[in-house]
Design a protein around this motif. Structure first.
Motif, PDB file in Angstrom:
ATOM      1  N   LEU A  63       1.007  -1.702   0.122  1.00  0.00           N
ATOM      2  CA  LEU A  63       0.091  -0.024   0.129  1.00  0.00           C
ATOM      3  C   LEU A  63       0.078   1.616   0.102  1.00  0.00           C
ATOM      4  CD1 LEU A  63      -2.975  -1.248   1.826  1.00  0.00           C
ATOM      5  CD2 LEU A  63      -2.718  -0.799  -0.388  1.00  0.00           C
ATOM      6  N   PRO A  64       2.272   1.371   1.132  1.00  0.00           N
ATOM      7  CA  PRO A  64       2.553   2.643   0.886  1.00  0.00           C
ATOM      8  C   PRO A  64       3.098   2.904  -0.606  1.00  0.00           C
ATOM      9  CG  PRO A  64       3.067   0.999   2.870  1.00  0.00           C
ATOM     10  CD  PRO A  64       2.058   1.320   1.826  1.00  0.00           C
ATOM     11  N   LEU A  65       3.670   1.665  -1.232  1.00  0.00           N
ATOM     12  CA  LEU A  65       4.553   1.881  -2.353  1.00  0.00           C
ATOM     13  C   LEU A  65       3.791   2.037  -3.731  1.00  0.00           C
ATOM     14  CD1 LEU A  65       7.377   1.039  -3.977  1.00  0.00           C
ATOM     15  CD2 LEU A  65       6.538  -1.167  -4.056  1.00  0.00           C
ATOM     16  N   ALA A  66       2.483   1.279  -3.603  1.00  0.00           N
ATOM     17  CA  ALA A  66       1.956   1.701  -4.727  1.00  0.00           C
ATOM     18  C   ALA A  66       1.148   3.283  -4.420  1.00  0.00           C
ATOM     19  CB  ALA A  66       0.397   1.246  -4.523  1.00  0.00           C
ATOM     20  N   TRP A  67       1.301   3.536  -3.407  1.00  0.00           N
ATOM     21  CA  TRP A  67       0.776   5.080  -3.001  1.00  0.00           C
ATOM     22  C   TRP A  67       2.278   6.035  -3.086  1.00  0.00           C
ATOM     23  CZ3 TRP A  67      -3.062   8.434  -2.479  1.00  0.00           C
ATOM     24  CH2 TRP A  67      -3.031  10.300  -1.911  1.00  0.00           C
ATOM     25  N   VAL A  68       3.348   5.879  -2.952  1.00  0.00           N
ATOM     26  CA  VAL A  68       4.025   5.978  -3.243  1.00  0.00           C
ATOM     27  C   VAL A  68       4.469   6.479  -4.612  1.00  0.00           C
ATOM     28  CG1 VAL A  68       6.316   6.480  -3.557  1.00  0.00           C
ATOM     29  CG2 VAL A  68       5.750   6.568  -1.270  1.00  0.00           C
ATOM     30  N   LEU A  69       4.094   5.316  -5.749  1.00  0.00           N
ATOM     31  CA  LEU A  69       4.070   5.283  -7.074  1.00  0.00           C
ATOM     32  C   LEU A  69       3.310   6.349  -7.440  1.00  0.00           C
ATOM     33  CD1 LEU A  69       4.887   1.699  -7.925  1.00  0.00           C
ATOM     34  CD2 LEU A  69       6.629   3.708  -8.246  1.00  0.00           C
ATOM     35  N   HIS A  70       1.758   6.501  -7.628  1.00  0.00           N
ATOM     36  CA  HIS A  70       0.401   6.896  -7.323  1.00  0.00           C
ATOM     37  C   HIS A  70       1.316   8.431  -7.380  1.00  0.00           C
ATOM     38  CE1 HIS A  70      -3.493   8.531  -8.286  1.00  0.00           C
ATOM     39  NE2 HIS A  70      -2.792   9.493  -7.001  1.00  0.00           N
ATOM     40  N   ARG A  71       1.553   9.043  -6.766  1.00  0.00           N
ATOM     41  CA  ARG A  71       2.117  10.775  -6.043  1.00  0.00           C
ATOM     42  C   ARG A  71       3.424  10.654  -6.891  1.00  0.00           C
ATOM     43  NH1 ARG A  71       0.649  13.187  -1.214  1.00  0.00           N
ATOM     44  NH2 ARG A  71       2.138  14.474  -1.538  1.00  0.00           N
ATOM     45  N   ARG A  72       3.921   9.416  -7.614  1.00  0.00           N
ATOM     46  CA  ARG A  72       5.493   9.912  -8.364  1.00  0.00           C
ATOM     47  C   ARG A  72       6.375  10.517  -7.512  1.00  0.00           C
ATOM     48  NH1 ARG A  72       1.537  12.507 -12.364  1.00  0.00           N
ATOM     49  NH2 ARG A  72       1.200  10.525 -13.889  1.00  0.00           N
ATOM     50  N   GLU A  73       7.035  10.445  -6.125  1.00  0.00           N
ATOM     51  CA  GLU A  73       7.756   9.963  -5.477  1.00  0.00           C
ATOM     52  C   GLU A  73       8.920   9.062  -4.701  1.00  0.00           C
ATOM     53  OE1 GLU A  73       5.680  11.563  -1.566  1.00  0.00           O
ATOM     54  OE2 GLU A  73       5.100  13.337  -3.113  1.00  0.00           O
ATOM     55  N   PHE A  74       8.481   8.010  -6.297  1.00  0.00           N
ATOM     56  CA  PHE A  74      10.145   7.097  -5.985  1.00  0.00           C
ATOM     57  C   PHE A  74      11.021   6.978  -5.941  1.00  0.00           C
ATOM     58  CE2 PHE A  74      11.294   2.691  -6.349  1.00  0.00           C
ATOM     59  CZ  PHE A  74      11.214   2.016  -5.338  1.00  0.00           C
ATOM     60  N   PHE A  75      11.192   7.807  -7.388  1.00  0.00           N
ATOM     61  CA  PHE A  75      12.094   8.029  -7.934  1.00  0.00           C
ATOM     62  C   PHE A  75      12.678   9.681  -7.817  1.00  0.00           C
ATOM     63  CE2 PHE A  75      11.108   4.570 -10.351  1.00  0.00           C
ATOM     64  CZ  PHE A  75      12.428   3.355  -9.927  1.00  0.00           C
ATOM     65  N   ASN A  76      14.063  10.008  -7.753  1.00  0.00           N
ATOM     66  CA  ASN A  76      14.999  11.595  -7.341  1.00  0.00           C
ATOM     67  C   ASN A  76      14.206  11.747  -8.756  1.00  0.00           C
ATOM     68  OD1 ASN A  76      16.028  13.707  -7.033  1.00  0.00           O
ATOM     69  ND2 ASN A  76      17.801  12.571  -6.654  1.00  0.00           N
ATOM     70  N   PRO A  77      13.946  13.613  -8.936  1.00  0.00           N
ATOM     71  CA  PRO A  77      13.344  14.023  -9.872  1.00  0.00           C
ATOM     72  C   PRO A  77      14.553  14.179 -10.906  1.00  0.00           C
ATOM     73  CG  PRO A  77      12.318  15.071  -8.447  1.00  0.00           C
ATOM     74  CD  PRO A  77      13.436  13.551  -7.615  1.00  0.00           C
ATOM     75  N   SER A  78      15.895  14.529 -10.186  1.00  0.00           N
ATOM     76  CA  SER A  78      17.009  14.878 -10.846  1.00  0.00           C
ATOM     77  C   SER A  78      17.462  13.371 -11.715  1.00  0.00           C
ATOM     78  CB  SER A  78      18.247  15.824  -8.973  1.00  0.00           C
ATOM     79  OG  SER A  78      17.457  16.493  -9.151  1.00  0.00           O
ATOM     80  N   PHE A  79      17.339  12.480 -10.515  1.00  0.00           N
ATOM     81  CA  PHE A  79      18.102  11.243 -11.532  1.00  0.00           C
ATOM     82  C   PHE A  79      17.244  11.148 -12.484  1.00  0.00           C
ATOM     83  CE2 PHE A  79      17.402   6.789 -12.387  1.00  0.00           C
ATOM     84  CZ  PHE A  79      18.276   5.855 -12.235  1.00  0.00           C
ATOM     85  N   LEU A  80      15.647  10.967 -12.257  1.00  0.00           N
ATOM     86  CA  LEU A  80      15.022  10.678 -14.150  1.00  0.00           C
ATOM     87  C   LEU A  80      15.254  11.884 -14.846  1.00  0.00           C
ATOM     88  CD1 LEU A  80      11.756  10.371 -12.030  1.00  0.00           C
ATOM     89  CD2 LEU A  80      12.515   8.391 -13.381  1.00  0.00           C
ATOM     90  N   SER A  81      15.495  12.994 -14.930  1.00  0.00           N
ATOM     91  CA  SER A  81      15.969  13.997 -15.558  1.00  0.00           C
ATOM     92  C   SER A  81      16.684  13.515 -16.298  1.00  0.00           C
ATOM     93  CB  SER A  81      15.767  15.556 -15.281  1.00  0.00           C
ATOM     94  OG  SER A  81      16.560  15.171 -13.816  1.00  0.00           O
ATOM     95  N   ASP A  82      17.514  13.082 -15.746  1.00  0.00           N
ATOM     96  CA  ASP A  82      18.734  12.743 -16.290  1.00  0.00           C
ATOM     97  C   ASP A  82      19.545  11.974 -16.481  1.00  0.00           C
ATOM     98  OD1 ASP A  82      22.126  13.482 -15.650  1.00  0.00           O
ATOM     99  OD2 ASP A  82      22.601  11.657 -15.208  1.00  0.00           O
ATOM    100  N   VAL A  83      18.357  10.788 -16.507  1.00  0.00           N
ATOM    101  CA  VAL A  83      18.321   9.083 -16.777  1.00  0.00           C
ATOM    102  C   VAL A  83      17.197   9.817 -17.936  1.00  0.00           C
ATOM    103  CG1 VAL A  83      17.462   7.015 -17.019  1.00  0.00           C
ATOM    104  CG2 VAL A  83      19.148   7.848 -15.465  1.00  0.00           C
ATOM    105  N   ASN A  84      16.643  10.079 -18.165  1.00  0.00           N
ATOM    106  CA  ASN A  84      14.891  10.195 -19.068  1.00  0.00           C
ATOM    107  C   ASN A  84      16.226  11.340 -20.542  1.00  0.00           C
ATOM    108  OD1 ASN A  84      13.576   7.711 -18.459  1.00  0.00           O
ATOM    109  ND2 ASN A  84      12.392   9.633 -17.296  1.00  0.00           N
ATOM    110  N   GLY A  85      16.359  11.988 -20.058  1.00  0.00           N
ATOM    111  CA  GLY A  85      17.418  13.133 -21.405  1.00  0.00           C
ATOM    112  C   GLY A  85      16.210  13.954 -21.848  1.00  0.00           C
ATOM    113  N   GLY A  86      15.259  14.500 -20.331  1.00  0.00           N
ATOM    114  CA  GLY A  86      14.448  15.908 -20.953  1.00  0.00           C
ATOM    115  C   GLY A  86      12.700  14.947 -21.308  1.00  0.00           C
TER     116      GLY A  86
END
Length: 154
Positions: free
Chosen positions: A99-122
């Motif tokens: 349940l907490p994992l699903a909530w965190v994924l739903h709110r998009r708070e699982f991954f570090n936004p800086s990491f995602l922007s670096d990996v996804n390249g925009g």
């Protein structure tokens, strides 16, 4: 400057190991490019966390507690017959994890936004990815609970 093995920073040792097989006249350019790439990927030389740092002050702890509970119950199940009481405890541990994992994924708070922007390249991760991830976590959790109760029944 390339350092001998065992000296310098971790990046310097890594670069020295990678470029040692390259012809000597090309080593400097390749080493400089590799160092620049590493600096870009590590947020200016500092370590870039994969998980959102905000998790450590909140939601990660119930997830870890649920995981510890699930591992403990699996260890108990390895030496004992699966009972209804163990199935109830397993359902509680599964809920504490899923349940907490699903909530965190739903709110998009699982991954570090800086990491995602670096990996996804925009590139922005589509909403459907998180919807599928949440549905998957909940479906697997519910399936495990049903499986445990069936094992306890017979």
């Amino acid at each position: 400057m390339l350092y001998a093995s065992g000296t310098g920073t971790l990046t310097d040792r890594y670069v020295a190991e990678v470029v040692r097989r390259i012809p000597a006249d090309q080593r400097g350019d390749v080493a400089d490019e590799l160092r620049a790439t590493i600096a870009d990927r590590t947020d200016g030389g500092s370590r870039l966390d994969v998980l959102d740092p905000g998790l450590w002050s909140g939601w990660i702890w119930p997830m870890l507690a649920g995981l510890v509970g699930l591992v403990t119950l699996d260890a108990i199940r390895a030496v004992r017959v699966w009972t209804r009481a163990l199935a109830v405890w397993s359902a509680c541990a599964e809920a504490a994890f899923a349940l907490p994992l699903a909530w965190v994924l739903h709110r998009r708070e699982f991954f570090n936004p800086s990491f995602l922007s670096d990996v996804n390249g925009g590139w922005q991760t589509p909403d459907s990815f998180y919807t599928v991830a949440v549905a998957g976590v909940l479906a697997v959790g519910a399936g495990e609970v049903v499986k445990r109760f069936r094992e306890a029944r017979g």
